[in-house]
Design a protein around this motif. Sequence first.
Motif, PDB file in Angstrom:
ATOM      1  N   PHE A 208      76.790 -20.830 -27.794  1.00  0.00           N
ATOM      2  CA  PHE A 208      77.756 -21.798 -27.328  1.00  0.00           C
ATOM      3  C   PHE A 208      79.227 -21.703 -27.657  1.00  0.00           C
ATOM      4  CE2 PHE A 208      79.762 -26.120 -27.579  1.00  0.00           C
ATOM      5  CZ  PHE A 208      79.900 -26.291 -26.077  1.00  0.00           C
ATOM      6  N   GLY A 209      79.315 -21.412 -29.155  1.00  0.00           N
ATOM      7  CA  GLY A 209      80.557 -21.164 -29.630  1.00  0.00           C
ATOM      8  C   GLY A 209      81.193 -19.674 -29.239  1.00  0.00           C
ATOM      9  N   LEU A 210      80.253 -18.899 -28.940  1.00  0.00           N
ATOM     10  CA  LEU A 210      80.757 -17.583 -28.219  1.00  0.00           C
ATOM     11  C   LEU A 210      81.384 -17.733 -26.864  1.00  0.00           C
ATOM     12  CD1 LEU A 210      81.383 -14.296 -28.563  1.00  0.00           C
ATOM     13  CD2 LEU A 210      78.883 -14.227 -27.804  1.00  0.00           C
ATOM     14  N   PHE A 223      81.464 -15.294 -17.069  1.00  0.00           N
ATOM     15  CA  PHE A 223      80.508 -14.523 -18.006  1.00  0.00           C
ATOM     16  C   PHE A 223      80.046 -15.415 -19.382  1.00  0.00           C
ATOM     17  CE2 PHE A 223      80.130 -12.088 -22.205  1.00  0.00           C
ATOM     18  CZ  PHE A 223      79.147 -11.236 -21.768  1.00  0.00           C
ATOM     19  N   ALA A 224      80.823 -16.458 -19.541  1.00  0.00           N
ATOM     20  CA  ALA A 224      80.624 -17.458 -20.440  1.00  0.00           C
ATOM     21  C   ALA A 224      79.479 -18.269 -19.923  1.00  0.00           C
ATOM     22  CB  ALA A 224      81.764 -18.393 -20.725  1.00  0.00           C
ATOM     23  N   PHE A 228      75.525 -18.037 -21.922  1.00  0.00           N
ATOM     24  CA  PHE A 228      74.890 -19.276 -22.470  1.00  0.00           C
ATOM     25  C   PHE A 228      73.688 -19.603 -21.814  1.00  0.00           C
ATOM     26  CE2 PHE A 228      74.437 -23.766 -22.602  1.00  0.00           C
ATOM     27  CZ  PHE A 228      74.291 -23.944 -23.951  1.00  0.00           C
ATOM     28  N   VAL A 229      73.418 -19.498 -20.488  1.00  0.00           N
ATOM     29  CA  VAL A 229      72.229 -19.851 -19.888  1.00  0.00           C
ATOM     30  C   VAL A 229      71.193 -18.901 -20.001  1.00  0.00           C
ATOM     31  CG1 VAL A 229      71.496 -20.427 -17.476  1.00  0.00           C
ATOM     32  CG2 VAL A 229      73.785 -21.170 -18.177  1.00  0.00           C
ATOM     33  N   THR A 230      71.725 -17.756 -19.931  1.00  0.00           N
ATOM     34  CA  THR A 230      70.573 -16.526 -20.333  1.00  0.00           C
ATOM     35  C   THR A 230      70.086 -16.940 -21.849  1.00  0.00           C
ATOM     36  OG1 THR A 230      71.906 -15.035 -18.917  1.00  0.00           O
ATOM     37  CG2 THR A 230      70.281 -14.064 -20.678  1.00  0.00           C
ATOM     38  N   PHE A 231      70.575 -17.053 -22.516  1.00  0.00           N
ATOM     39  CA  PHE A 231      70.039 -17.266 -23.967  1.00  0.00           C
ATOM     40  C   PHE A 231      69.132 -18.513 -23.829  1.00  0.00           C
ATOM     41  CE2 PHE A 231      70.079 -17.871 -28.443  1.00  0.00           C
ATOM     42  CZ  PHE A 231      69.312 -16.613 -28.895  1.00  0.00           C
ATOM     43  N   PHE A 252      75.288 -27.784 -22.404  1.00  0.00           N
ATOM     44  CA  PHE A 252      76.145 -27.264 -21.498  1.00  0.00           C
ATOM     45  C   PHE A 252      77.065 -28.351 -20.555  1.00  0.00           C
ATOM     46  CE2 PHE A 252      76.249 -27.047 -16.614  1.00  0.00           C
ATOM     47  CZ  PHE A 252      76.814 -25.818 -16.598  1.00  0.00           C
ATOM     48  N   VAL A 253      76.435 -29.646 -20.813  1.00  0.00           N
ATOM     49  CA  VAL A 253      77.236 -30.667 -20.163  1.00  0.00           C
ATOM     50  C   VAL A 253      78.503 -30.908 -21.059  1.00  0.00           C
ATOM     51  CG1 VAL A 253      77.112 -33.102 -19.560  1.00  0.00           C
ATOM     52  CG2 VAL A 253      75.071 -31.877 -18.868  1.00  0.00           C
ATOM     53  N   LEU A 254      78.274 -31.026 -22.295  1.00  0.00           N
ATOM     54  CA  LEU A 254      79.398 -31.081 -23.188  1.00  0.00           C
ATOM     55  C   LEU A 254      80.332 -30.164 -23.255  1.00  0.00           C
ATOM     56  CD1 LEU A 254      80.555 -32.584 -26.103  1.00  0.00           C
ATOM     57  CD2 LEU A 254      79.156 -30.869 -27.275  1.00  0.00           C
TER      58      LEU A 254
END
Length: 430
Positions: A208-210, A223-224, A228-231, A252-254
């Motif tokens: 999430f930070g990345l 890409f972000a 995130f969703v992939t992981f 994700f919502v946050l």
Amino acid sequence: MRIRTRGYERRRRELELLIVADIVTIFAWVLGFYGLHPNGHIDFLNPWLTIVVLVPLGAHVANRHLAADADAILLPLATLLNGLGYVMIGVLDPTQAHLQALWTLISVFAYVVCIFFVRNPDSLDRYRYLLAILGIGLLFSPMLPGIGENIGGERLWVHLGSLSFQPVEVSKLLLAIFLTSLLVEKRDLLARLRGGGLRRFGPIALTFGLALAIMAVEKDVGFALLIFVTFVLVMWIGTGNRIYLLFGAVTFVLGLVVGGAVLPQVHQRISVWLDPWKHAATTGYQLIQAQYAFGIGGLSGTGLGLSHPTVPVATSDFIFAAFGQELGLLGTSAIIISFLLLIGAGLRVALRAHGEFSSLLAMTMTIILALQTFFILAGVIRVLPLTGMTLPFLAYGGSSLLTNYILLAILMRISHRSNQFNDLREGTTG
């Protein structure tokens, strides 16, 4: 009497399917040529078309010698999508089509190199930290002064002399290998329903930070979202613990709320998605033109080369809308089915893989391919906000094409080893 091995049968089927894919590509190219030049003389020895048609046969030869037991459908499907994409790019912009043909040659060469050197996919697990460092370095390389380039408000490009490419495309594969390796090592801890504390959510927090850093620094929402969703999905699949889906959804919502409030590019894309007509003269223009293109195409389309789609960036971000105008609902449905078959074949490789790391790596690679396809298609037809990613194999873009052929090579290598193991276990010859 010599008994034919399953590997021989797989490669024979692959060759037959490649020939079918090449025939479809040539037929589409002829239609597009006549659409643009009704009285022209067709040159079937066109060097660019020859590259696109014949180079995948070189990959087939490499498969025969290096991955004879790999699944037969992966390479032909990629070849079909690559060929159709080349034809549409040629209809819209012949200069870009020539470059796409050259990138096809380079990408297939990279595919062969990957097949040759990555003999055992499990060996990638040993280099995870090196790959992570290289992946993060490539990810943020566009920020370096002198070589980084800002295009369309996103700083994703690296410019070296006359060569421009998006290192983020290669970075996603390297980071996927690292995250897969990390998940396999920490699987017991992450899978526990109790215990482990906040450490269980460390990988998601790190990802999430990345993702936030990518959005803030490079202005790359697509890409972000992809990484995130992939992981999150891979963690859920790898551990079988649904708490990661819940935690990922909340995170994700946050991120969406924070990003929408702080980052202008996130707010802009959501606003355009909700009401493109409000921004018809500016940021909503592309999306509105895409809707017009699908409407003009109707059920069967106007025909290749006959309507000259005016959708902006039609060779890359909105190539699916160009296909919608010229091939209609029937043509776009065939493209979606091709992607579904490709993704289904990748999932089959993951389910049959021999070894925990190989299985999860194949699943991760397939999820990347599936999500990237879904995000760009959903954005073009306005189901989701636009992400700015490239449609795999189909759209113009050398970085994307190169990366997806490397992804395909990894899947083929995993498939080869798993089929070898399964065939031996079942008592087949070869």
